[in-house]
Design an enzyme around this catalytic site. Structure first.
Site, short mmCIF file in Angstrom:
data_model
loop_
_atom_site.label_atom_id
_atom_site.label_comp_id
_atom_site.label_asym_id
_atom_site.label_seq_id
_atom_site.Cartn_x
_atom_site.Cartn_y
_atom_site.Cartn_z
N ILE A 1 -10.08 5.97 -2.53
CA ILE A 1 -9.82 4.53 -2.43
C ILE A 1 -9.77 4.05 -0.99
O ILE A 1 -9.65 2.85 -0.74
CB ILE A 1 -8.51 4.15 -3.14
CG1 ILE A 1 -7.33 4.93 -2.56
CG2 ILE A 1 -8.62 4.38 -4.64
CD1 ILE A 1 -5.98 4.53 -3.16
N GLU B 1 -5.87 7.83 8.85
CA GLU B 1 -6.05 8.34 10.21
C GLU B 1 -6.43 9.81 10.21
O GLU B 1 -7.20 10.27 11.06
CB GLU B 1 -4.76 8.13 11.00
CG GLU B 1 -4.83 8.65 12.43
CD GLU B 1 -3.50 8.52 13.14
OE1 GLU B 1 -3.43 8.91 14.31
OE2 GLU B 1 -2.54 8.04 12.53
N GLY C 1 -7.49 11.61 7.23
CA GLY C 1 -8.39 12.05 6.18
C GLY C 1 -8.53 10.98 5.12
O GLY C 1 -8.27 9.80 5.36
N GLU C 2 -8.94 11.38 3.90
CA GLU C 2 -9.17 10.42 2.83
C GLU C 2 -7.87 10.06 2.12
O GLU C 2 -6.90 10.82 2.12
CB GLU C 2 -10.15 11.02 1.81
CG GLU C 2 -11.56 11.20 2.35
CD GLU C 2 -12.48 11.81 1.32
OE1 GLU C 2 -13.69 11.55 1.40
OE2 GLU C 2 -12.00 12.56 0.44
N ASP D 1 5.78 -1.51 13.54
CA ASP D 1 4.42 -1.94 13.18
C ASP D 1 4.45 -2.74 11.88
O ASP D 1 3.60 -2.57 11.01
CB ASP D 1 3.51 -0.72 13.03
CG ASP D 1 2.02 -1.12 12.97
OD1 ASP D 1 1.70 -2.26 13.38
OD2 ASP D 1 1.20 -0.31 12.52
#
Length: 751
Positions: A397, A401, A403-404, A516
């Protein structure tokens, strides 16, 4: 000579007869036509005396005699006290339709469809009634105050309500009744939709008696007997408390792992109501009975607790003295660092920090994984290892940063299979990358709140290394809002903001600074519950397109970051409050990019010069004022998360306070940073970085600031501003310009 008088008499007689005939005809007309009669005929009415015409009775009412001043309603129909006589009679609505519920460990969401028959009125509201029933049908009783309803229990205008604080192993029957302005006039029972909900969580037994150990003017210490150990184990205790005189109008709660707690921040000489419940992996128990305890106030109160206070003070002084002696000893011997890093084992850290015993009993404190000599120890402390055979990956989906990111399913013995999101660490990593990847899991594993993304566990003993979190259906908040631009009511948007503020309050109370906070890092589930995520900013944001280098060498998201954090890297809960104000602006503008196309450097300079984002279109005044409060230059002047949650709760309880929009406001009290610093169209466009449209304004005849201040967004489109982002930016700034002009005029200046 004699014929002329006879002729004259005949003419006079004919004229007299003609006048009588005309008068008789007028009389007949008045009696046969309601429009010409003094007394209205049946089926007509005249509300006020005078020469006004009779009016036909509106639907569902009739006048049965002559000269009616009002038409009477038919059987089963009514007219409210404030309804005018010309309004049709109406009736109560039918029952709500399609009543559904969604139950999880912490809340129950009831949703329904409006009734098929509203009774001919628009003032439709809903009430929620609850009964708690035993095994037998005649064992039902009203739930009374044991449940909490959001936004409220009575007078709902939206067809949904969230119910909280329900008990385990209980049967609740909820009745949703439809009402309108004439419902109370009917002698028949109000129509209702009914649903029965069984809370089957395996909650543990109740705790013992809740005792007050000591009290001070601002705090109360409580303790209770630990319940018998359950098979699942006790995760923690939740303490609910509120001022007795407010009767749950102001509701607070806290959690602790120990069977004791210190509730602080209370008012002196004030009675409070307390109750406790336990939580296991299977769910919650019922709350204990309510216990009432009072904080101390005057000298007599203090004297009554003198013995307890003396013990506490003596212990505190003794402990402080011992700490000073030990500190001096280790400083002198040069072994302070050895003591804290080598001597303090991971087991001691867990006892002191994870169980919440430092700095005060009952307060859980965030522990930075970087304080561990071996970072992998923090992973073992705060996360749960998952057998990879229980995870089924279904599809990719997104990309993270490291990987998937995939969606999938997680099987847990004894529980239902749940949807999860899986972050994977790509192959070929070095140890530092693995450590940074798992660091976020070490942080998330310490949090437990409905508005914080929930960590299910990690996979570290096989490849690929994975972090498994709850699956949030609607993805990131900014993308979700852009896809549904204009689809939500203001109260729904405020509900989202309240959820984010609640999550940030939880983090602030634990001593964690997010650094953040942005709409892209908020996730939204199918019930519009917002969850704060992305807890990895302490690393350098090398790949974040929103980040920029600062003078101190780090990379931070400029558009969301407070000035002191940009210049001096002073991150705190106050800098998170600034970021929250930007998130508010993103939500109310449906995912608009803060500061539009301005460069990062322009954003920094503009903020230093006092520029603040204008209110988005359709933004209530109260919300924009809260944004400006979050953007105070002096960080100590910004609101605390507790204040934000309290303020938003007040707006939700009083939706009428959201009706006043910024573009509709006619006056504004004096506030800092809103002085007029431009005198022409060109100056104004330059200040918002839109000088390329100067000729468009001039060609369309907008030559003064007064004329610009009267523009609508349609006017902005009409003069040739094509990009929708530019249209919204100019329209928002027009609203601010309007307020500034009104402000100057109030002070006696005429622009």
């Amino acid at each position: 000579m004699h014929g002329q008088p006879l002729y004259s008499s005949t003419v006079a007689l004919e004229q007299s007869l003609a006048r009588q005939i005309a008068a008789r005809r007028c009389e007949v007309r008045r009696r046969t036509s309601p429009q010409f009669s003094e007394a209205c005929q049946p089926g007509f009415f005249k509300a006020y005396a005078g020469n006004t015409n009779c009016s036909k009775c509106p639907p569902h009412c009739f006048s049965y005699g002559e000269g009616a001043a009002i038409c009477r309603c038919e059987t089963g129909f009514f007219r409210a006290e404030r309804d005018p006589p010309s309004m049709a009679c109406t009736r109560p609505p039918s029952s709500p339709r399609n009543l559904l519920f969604n139950l999880n460990d912490t809340s129950l969401i009831l949703e329904w469809s409006p009734p098929s028959d509203t009774g001919g009125r628009r003032d439709l509201t809903y009430n929620v009634q609850c009964k708690r029933c035993g095994p037998e049908p005649d064992q039902c009783q009203f739930c009374e105050e044991e449940l909490r309803y959001l936004p409220r229990q009575l007078g709902l205008t939206n067809a949904t309500v969230t119910v909280m604080d329900f008990s385990a192993h209980a049967n609740y029957t909820f009745e949703i009744e439809s009402l309108n302005g004439v419902s109370e006039m009917s002698s028949f029972p109000h129509p209702v939709a009914i649903v029965t909900v069984s809370t089957d969580q395996g909650g543990p037994s109740l705790v013992g008696t809740l005792k007050k150990d000591w009290a001070s003017p601002n705090s109360i210490a409580l303790s209770w007997q630990q319940p018998e150990q359950t098979p699942q184990g006790i995760l923690d205790y939740e303490i609910k408390y509120y001022q007795k005189e407010h009767e749950q109008l102001s509701y607070s709660s806290t959690r602790t792992k120990a069977p004791s707690v210190i509730i602080s921040g209370l008012k002196p000489a004030t009675w409070y109501v307390f109750s406790v419940r336990t939580r296991t992996p299977a769910g919650y128990s019922s709350y204990t009975p309510k216990y009432e305890y009072k904080t101390t106030g005057d000298s007599s109160d203090i004297a009554s607790d003198q013995g307890q206070v003396l013990v506490i003070v003596t212990a505190a002084v003794g402990g402080f003295t011992l700490l000073v002696i030990l500190t001096l000893f280790f400083l002198i011997t040069g072994r302070c660092q050895w003591y804290f890093k080598a001597k303090m084992t991971s087991e001691e850290k867990r006892t002191n920090y994870q169980n919440g015993h430092v700095p005060f009993p009952g307060i859980k404190t965030y522990v930075d994984p970087d304080t561990y000599e071996d970072p992998t120890q923090a992973v073992h402390e705060f996360t749960k290892e998952i057998d990879p055979s229980r995870i089924r990956i279904e599809r990719v989906i997104g990309a993270g940063e490291f990987g998937e990111v995939c969606s999938g399913r997680l099987r847990t013995p004894g529980k239902k299979e749940i949807a999860v999101a899986i972050k994977t660490l790509k192959g070929g990593y070095v140890e530092r990358q693995r450590r940074d990847f798992l660091r976020e899991a070490s942080i998330m594993g310490q949090f437990d709140h409905p508005n914080i993304i929930r960590l299910e566990g990690v996979v570290t003993k096989s490849r690929p290394v994975m972090i498994v979190v709850e699956y949030v259906e609607n993805g990131s908040l900014d993308s979700f809002l852009r896809q549904h631009d204009g689809h939500f009511t203001v109260i729904q948007l405020v509900g989202m903001l309240r959820g984010i503020a609640s999550g940030m309050k939880y983090l602030s109370d634990m001593g964690y600074v997010h650094r953040d906070l942005a709409a892209r890092n908020i996730l939204v589930n199918s019930n519009l519950v917002c969850k704060v995520s992305d807890f990895g900013l302490s690393r350098v944001l090398e790949d974040d397109p929103e980040a920029a280098y600062t003078t101190t060498g780090g990379k931070i998201p400029i558009r969301w970051t407070a000035p002191e954090a940009i210049s001096y890297r002073k991150f705190s809960s106050a800098s998170d409050a600034w970021s929250y104000g930007i998130v508010m602006w993103e939500v109310m503008s449906y995912g608009e990019r803060p500061y539009w196309e301005m460069s990062n450097q322009d954003v920094i300079l503009s903020i230093e010069e006092g520029y603040r984002l204008p209110a988005p279109m359709g933004c209530p005044v109260a919300l924009h004022q809260l944004m400006l409060h979050c953007w105070q230059k002096e960080r100590s002047h910004r609101p605390k998360c507790t204040d934000v949650v309290s303020f938003l709760d007040k707006l939700i309880r009083n939706p009428s306070s959201l009706l006043s929009l910024v573009e509709d406001i006619q006056s504004l009290p004096e506030s800092p940073g809103e002085e007029m610093d431009f005198i022409s169209i060109g100056d104004w466009l330059d200040s918002i970085k839109m000088s390329q449209y100067k000729s468009n304004f001039m060609a369309a005849g907008y030559n003064t600031l007064d004329s610009v201040a009267r523009m609508s967004i349609e006017d902005v489109r009409r003069i040739g501003v094509e990009l929708i982002g530019h249209q919204r930016r100019i329209s928002s700034s027009v609203q601010t310009l309007r307020l500034q002009i009104l402000h100057e005029q109030e002070k006696g200046f005429h622009v």
